[in-house]
Write a protein that holds these residues in place. Structure first.
Motif, PDB file in Angstrom:
ATOM      1  N   LEU A 264       0.819  -1.218   0.000  1.00  0.00           N
ATOM      2  CA  LEU A 264       0.000   0.000   0.000  1.00  0.00           C
ATOM      3  C   LEU A 264       0.851   1.265   0.000  1.00  0.00           C
ATOM      4  N   SER A 265       2.088   1.177   0.447  1.00  0.00           N
ATOM      5  CA  SER A 265       2.965   2.358   0.418  1.00  0.00           C
ATOM      6  C   SER A 265       3.361   2.740  -1.002  1.00  0.00           C
ATOM      7  N   THR A 266       3.111   1.850  -1.957  1.00  0.00           N
ATOM      8  CA  THR A 266       3.421   2.176  -3.358  1.00  0.00           C
ATOM      9  C   THR A 266       2.336   3.045  -3.985  1.00  0.00           C
TER      10      THR A 266
ATOM     11  N   LEU B 278      -3.504   1.173   4.825  1.00  0.00           N
ATOM     12  CA  LEU B 278      -4.092   0.041   5.532  1.00  0.00           C
ATOM     13  C   LEU B 278      -4.684   0.522   6.852  1.00  0.00           C
ATOM     14  N   VAL B 279      -5.877   0.034   7.158  1.00  0.00           N
ATOM     15  CA  VAL B 279      -6.531   0.354   8.422  1.00  0.00           C
ATOM     16  C   VAL B 279      -6.880  -0.974   9.103  1.00  0.00           C
ATOM     17  N   LEU B 280      -6.335  -1.166  10.283  1.00  0.00           N
ATOM     18  CA  LEU B 280      -6.634  -2.363  11.074  1.00  0.00           C
ATOM     19  C   LEU B 280      -7.388  -1.901  12.305  1.00  0.00           C
ATOM     20  N   ASP B 281      -8.695  -1.847  12.198  1.00  0.00           N
ATOM     21  CA  ASP B 281      -9.486  -1.312  13.303  1.00  0.00           C
ATOM     22  C   ASP B 281     -10.497  -2.317  13.837  1.00  0.00           C
TER      23      ASP B 281
ATOM     24  N   ALA C 130      -9.026  -3.124   6.226  1.00  0.00           N
ATOM     25  CA  ALA C 130      -9.624  -2.088   5.391  1.00  0.00           C
ATOM     26  C   ALA C 130      -8.528  -1.318   4.670  1.00  0.00           C
ATOM     27  N   VAL C 131      -8.882  -0.845   3.489  1.00  0.00           N
ATOM     28  CA  VAL C 131      -8.021   0.034   2.708  1.00  0.00           C
ATOM     29  C   VAL C 131      -8.778   1.338   2.576  1.00  0.00           C
ATOM     30  N   LYS C 132      -8.112   2.431   2.913  1.00  0.00           N
ATOM     31  CA  LYS C 132      -8.764   3.736   2.917  1.00  0.00           C
ATOM     32  C   LYS C 132      -7.994   4.700   2.033  1.00  0.00           C
ATOM     33  N   LYS C 133      -8.748   5.464   1.273  1.00  0.00           N
ATOM     34  CA  LYS C 133      -8.148   6.523   0.464  1.00  0.00           C
ATOM     35  C   LYS C 133      -7.855   7.706   1.396  1.00  0.00           C
TER      36      LYS C 133
END
Length: 166
Positions: free
Chosen positions: A134-136, A142-145, A159-162
């Motif tokens: 995701l850093s690319t 990345l969201v780990l909630d 989750a992946v968040k913009k």
């Protein structure tokens, strides 16, 4: 205590092949990081750096845009989702959440050690592959909630968040 039991059977033998391959990667991670730890090295920093770099090198097959929806759809593609029982929760352009219902790496770690804290740490280090990938992207994170299998939950919430940056 880690609870990690596959809840789905698949007719496709490639699912079990993929699971075994993931377990093998989990063994590599376990034995390398445990040996570093046992010899007094900073296994966490070393492991995170290496696995993050692996993630950064793994963008092929993922979308070349900042769409959380497109990223999640790549995870949910047939052949990718089944080994880890990845299911969509909500998939929108700006945020996509999926759950992982099974983790082959946690499965092998449970067979190799009963040290729950070490398993949870290995899991978080292994997720640096996702953080690296995701850093690319300029605007995805990345969201780990939610729950994590390695912490005793029945699934991992991912989750992946913009983001607004970039």
């Amino acid at each position: 205590m880690v609870t990690n039991i596959p809840t789905r059977d698949y007719d496709d033998p490639s699912v079990e092949t993929s699971r075994r391959a993931a377990e093998y990667r989990g063994q590599w991670i376990y034995y390398l990081l445990k040996a570093m730890r046992d010899h007094g090295f900073d296994y966490e920093t070393i492991g995170r750096k290496a696995i993050f770099a692996l993630g950064r090198s793994n963008k092929e097959g993922f979308p070349d845009n900042n769409s959380a929806k497109d990223f999640a759809n790549a995870l949910l593609a047939p052949g990718s989702a089944e080994p880890m029982q990845i299911e969509p929760v909500s998939v929108e352009e700006d945020r996509a959440q999926v759950t992982f219902g099974y983790c082959p790496m946690c499965n092998i770690w449970q067979k190799l050690t009963d040290d729950q804290d070490f398993i949870a740490n290995l899991c978080d280090i292994a997720m640096d592959v996702d953080r690296g990938l995701l850093s690319t992207y300029d605007r995805l994170e990345l969201v780990l909630d939610g729950g994590r299998i390695s912490a005793g939950h029945c699934r991992c919430d991912f989750a992946v968040k913009k983001t607004t940056g970039g």
